[in-house]
Design an enzyme around this catalytic site. Structure first.
Site, mmCIF file in Angstrom:
data_model
loop_
_atom_site.group_PDB
_atom_site.id
_atom_site.type_symbol
_atom_site.label_atom_id
_atom_site.label_comp_id
_atom_site.label_asym_id
_atom_site.label_seq_id
_atom_site.Cartn_x
_atom_site.Cartn_y
_atom_site.Cartn_z
ATOM 1 N N LYS B 229 0.845 -1.188 0.000
ATOM 2 C CA LYS B 229 0.000 0.000 0.000
ATOM 3 C C LYS B 229 0.886 1.247 0.000
ATOM 4 O O LYS B 229 1.865 1.317 0.757
ATOM 5 C CB LYS B 229 -0.880 0.020 1.255
ATOM 6 C CG LYS B 229 -1.794 -1.193 1.371
ATOM 7 C CD LYS B 229 -2.954 -1.125 0.398
ATOM 8 C CE LYS B 229 -3.946 -2.246 0.665
ATOM 9 N NZ LYS B 229 -5.094 -2.203 -0.262
ATOM 10 N N ASP B 259 -0.377 -0.009 -4.489
ATOM 11 C CA ASP B 259 -1.821 0.257 -4.440
ATOM 12 C C ASP B 259 -2.047 1.550 -3.657
ATOM 13 O O ASP B 259 -1.632 1.663 -2.511
ATOM 14 C CB ASP B 259 -2.497 -0.926 -3.731
ATOM 15 C CG ASP B 259 -4.009 -0.800 -3.634
ATOM 16 O OD1 ASP B 259 -4.562 0.241 -4.042
ATOM 17 O OD2 ASP B 259 -4.642 -1.760 -3.137
ATOM 18 N N GLU B 285 -2.119 0.388 -8.550
ATOM 19 C CA GLU B 285 -3.541 0.062 -8.426
ATOM 20 C C GLU B 285 -4.292 1.244 -7.846
ATOM 21 O O GLU B 285 -3.807 1.914 -6.930
ATOM 22 C CB GLU B 285 -3.676 -1.159 -7.507
ATOM 23 C CG GLU B 285 -5.096 -1.550 -7.192
ATOM 24 C CD GLU B 285 -5.187 -2.886 -6.429
ATOM 25 O OE1 GLU B 285 -4.295 -3.734 -6.591
ATOM 26 O OE2 GLU B 285 -6.145 -3.047 -5.656
ATOM 27 N N GLU B 314 -11.769 -2.510 -8.237
ATOM 28 C CA GLU B 314 -12.479 -2.999 -7.047
ATOM 29 C C GLU B 314 -13.629 -2.086 -6.653
ATOM 30 O O GLU B 314 -14.568 -2.524 -6.008
ATOM 31 C CB GLU B 314 -11.514 -3.195 -5.869
ATOM 32 C CG GLU B 314 -10.987 -1.931 -5.251
ATOM 33 C CD GLU B 314 -10.091 -2.220 -4.039
ATOM 34 O OE1 GLU B 314 -8.977 -2.741 -4.268
ATOM 35 O OE2 GLU B 314 -10.484 -1.936 -2.905
ATOM 36 N N ASP B 337 -14.595 -6.983 -9.057
ATOM 37 C CA ASP B 337 -15.002 -7.373 -7.710
ATOM 38 C C ASP B 337 -16.234 -8.273 -7.844
ATOM 39 O O ASP B 337 -17.151 -7.977 -8.613
ATOM 40 C CB ASP B 337 -15.317 -6.133 -6.879
ATOM 41 C CG ASP B 337 -15.654 -6.464 -5.442
ATOM 42 O OD1 ASP B 337 -14.797 -6.224 -4.571
ATOM 43 O OD2 ASP B 337 -16.757 -6.970 -5.174
ATOM 44 N N HIS B 364 -10.200 -8.401 -7.440
ATOM 45 C CA HIS B 364 -10.019 -7.846 -6.094
ATOM 46 C C HIS B 364 -10.438 -8.921 -5.093
ATOM 47 O O HIS B 364 -11.534 -9.462 -5.191
ATOM 48 C CB HIS B 364 -10.920 -6.621 -5.950
ATOM 49 C CG HIS B 364 -11.003 -6.109 -4.555
ATOM 50 N ND1 HIS B 364 -12.200 -5.879 -3.912
ATOM 51 C CD2 HIS B 364 -10.035 -5.795 -3.655
ATOM 52 C CE1 HIS B 364 -11.968 -5.411 -2.696
ATOM 53 N NE2 HIS B 364 -10.675 -5.356 -2.510
#
Lengths: 459, 459
Positions: B229, B259, B285, B314, B337, B364
């Protein structure tokens, strides 16, 4: 941030409670407001009512518009969003409205079920608008006037700039608004004289006879713009449009618009509209999915040679979609919705985007409470942002339920002067049409709707 | 429409009731699953449980994933959507799944509060997936196998083609699937041997020490792909990425992904990622708003020279958004998703779009119940649609609550063999974590969350 003295409430008030009310009108019984996508809606308001500790009983009323089933779901979302400002003072909230909006939109857990779209965003619109109503009432002004009295810096400070800066920067927006300060005083005067917002009508969406009669009637009332619903059946639509043009003529300045309420794919929209081109519609509204930016762009490009513009927005979820529609040239008319966007703050963002890309703003108003809201927004657009008089839809039903209903005179909206945001409903109407306990919904008249509550169509 | 005999249930069953259950896990107490946008979520499932009159007690279980507050709102929407199929037979519903999906999405009153997005669409996902679970259980197969046993015509018949035909037609899709019939039997065999879906891990999203330890651990377990992240703080992120590359190296096939969970504007995303380029991430992402098709396209074009791909999905609401992201080349990795899209049917539409535009599908899966779902979807993609093994995220927590949890072995998902869609939770877990009445939520341990239930951040 607040520098305009007349926008600062003299009394410090605290929000002591927030409730929602589920108000529904049985419009499906008469098919008022039906179209190719929405066969039979029950025009409804999901209300947010903020109470305060003010000695004068000051309340903030905001609502979002739905068409029936699901209004309860939005009410529940309103409660979740509004709970976050109970216990706050109005002063805290309005001191930095951009920050307040961001706070309301950024609860990460509630954000997940959007984000910034659908139910949670419709609920946000009701809550945000209730805060604006409270603010405006606390300073004794209509909402449009609170905004008109702002400095460009204050205006821009109401916007959440996240995700916008590739299309417009805060500095650019301030610059644009500063340029519009020229002539603003005169435009405020014009607004006060109810010459800021020309109306058009969509009453003409029904059966052929009713349609013809309504067109003649509204023509006689001084309207110059008329919108028809299309997309159900091509032959029928051609017949209806030819009747409409018989009434309106082609050469006397009467403008015809058509609205398909999203029923087509992109190639279908192009084919269908090529066939309606001979009736010279000004624009096609909602030709396809409101999510389809590239689709609208393709349709607009294909219809350029036919002189038909593309309009959309009533189902467009937030400023990020409008940013793309406007910056890519996908639409020629920008139809904001007062509560599908997250209330006044997000509308202000879209007004700035529309100004930057030179697209007129013609708000969506076909729904209970929407004209009451949008008369403020179109006035703000004219006075503060575009300096141009755009059109505003007017649908003449259900106004009798409002304490200060919108009124049309000589084809113009009468600019609201009462304090607030104009969507407060009469207590008696709320009680009668509250769902499911209100007197109307318990009555025999409501039985057909009650019986069909769970489903609307067989598989 | 149903021609595959093994997909036809032998017993006629009627859906007798539909209920929702609000199940929440207190992940905010440990910050599991936190990121730059979502500081502290409580991983939650809004369940739809369809009961039937089957003598064997056959039930369909579907859920949608949320991160806490608002799960109740989704539950209410599930009840509204699911009520529309109570009283129907499973046979009626599965006979033409495309029609059933369109029926469920097209209640015009409920559609208004989307349309096809946000709460009402999350609810649709739960309901549609419950029908698939019911179907698969009734024929004794896992969901992926129900789909794998379909003819190309049956597969394409599950899709609602509205709004898609400018990008892909039904005929094109049948053609694509027919071509993939070659080798399908072998791919099914591979799936049965659990060599269809390679896993990657996002467990490494936390503090530096924990991150390093987890990276080393997962590396030792045989993973080759690792996601971190980013987006909170540039300096910190550069430090974390340099530690990650120390563990993973640059030249031994270990792939690093990052992400940002939507925290940036378009220019911010480009600037930030240019500074992280030296750590050679495969993709970024969610660099910006999931609604920003043109923004993702601009970011992807700017990062091409740095060899960084753009991934999102997602939070992308429906097939119309994916149609645009894919057809315009805005993304290089398609992250569907399982429940934000309207269940299996709409996922099938996006798989077809991704195949047409040559973009790998990497679902996701960072949420409770998501790996249980997505193992089916990635298997379907490999066996029926793309014929290529794409990656699938795996996050190793909360699986203990499922009757048939997803399992990773040697870096691959173990292909599910039990009948259904794998998201049925243990009764004891449901009872303990049902909100707000379950034993956990009544306990002292839950007090910090209960106390902060209404707000998560001060203004």
């Amino acid at each position: 941030m607040l520098t305009t003295a007349s926008n600062i409430p003299s009394e410090v008030v605290t929000i002591t409670s927030a409730i929602s009310r589920d108000i529904r009108f049985p419009t499906s019984l008469t098919k008022d407001g039906s179209d190719a996508m929405n066969e039979s809606g029950d025009y409804s308001s999901a209300y947010c009512i903020l109470s305060t500790n003010s000695s004068s009983g000051l309340q903030g009323h905001g609502m979002t518009f739905t068409i029936g089933r699901g209004n309860d779901i939005v009410c529940r979302a309103i409660e979740a969003v509004a709970a976050r400002i109970v216990g706050r003072t109005l002063q805290e909230l309005i001191q930095d409205m951009g920050k307040t909006w961001r706070y309301l939109v950024a609860d990460s857990q509630l954000r997940w079920i959007g984000p910034e779209k659908g139910v949670i965003h419709l609920a946000l619109g009701a809550v945000v608008n209730a805060v604006w109503d409270l603010w405006a009432k606390s300073v004794g002004k209509p909402v449009w006037r609170v905004v008109a009295d702002m400095t460009p810096g204050e205006f821009v400070g109401c916007v959440d700039w996240r995700y916008l800066e590739d299309a417009i920067t805060r500095e650019e927006a301030v610059q644009m608004l500063q340029e519009m300060e020229v002539g603003k005083r005169e435009r405020v005067k014009e607004a006060e004289g109810s010459r800021a917002v020309p109306a058009y009508t969509t009453s003409a969406g029904y059966g052929e006879d009713k349609m013809k009669a309504l067109l003649e009637e509204t023509l006689a009332e001084g309207y110059k713009h008329f919108k028809l619903k299309v997309g159900g059946n091509l032959e029928q639509d051609m017949h209806r449009l030819s009747i409409a043009r018989e009434v309106l003529g082609y050469d006397n300045g009467n403008v015809l618009m058509v609205d398909a309420n999203q029923v087509w794919s992109v190639p279908e929209a192009i084919d269908y509209m090529k066939k309606l081109a001979k009736f010279k519609p000004w624009f096609i509204e909602e030709p396809t999915s409101p999510d389809d930016i590239l689709g609208h762009k393709a349709i607009r490009e294909a219809l350029k040679e036919d002189g038909i513009e593309v309009a959309t927005g009533e189902m467009c979820q937030n400023r990020v979609i409008f940013k793309q529609l406007l910056s890519s040239g996908a639409i020629g008319i920008c139809q904001i919705d007062a509560c599908r966007l997250g209330g006044v703050n997000e509308v202000m963002a879209v007004l700035l985007l529309a100004k930057k890309f030179g697209v007129p703003v013609v708000p969506h108003s076909g729904g209970v409470g929407l004209p009451e809201y949008t008369q403020h927004l179109s006035t703000i657009d004219y006075v503060c942002v575009s300096g141009k008089k755009s059109l505003l839809e007017f649908v003449d039903h259900l106004h009798e339920h409002f304490i200060h209903p919108s009124v049309i005179k000589d084809g113009y909206y009468t600019t609201p002067t009462e304090p607030g945001y104009s969507v407060q409903m009469k207590e008696a109407s709320m009680d009668e049409f509250e769902f499911p306990g209100g007197a109307f919904w318990q009555s025999e008249t409501a039985r057909p709707i009650r019986d069909h509550l769970k489903t609307d169509r067989p598989i």
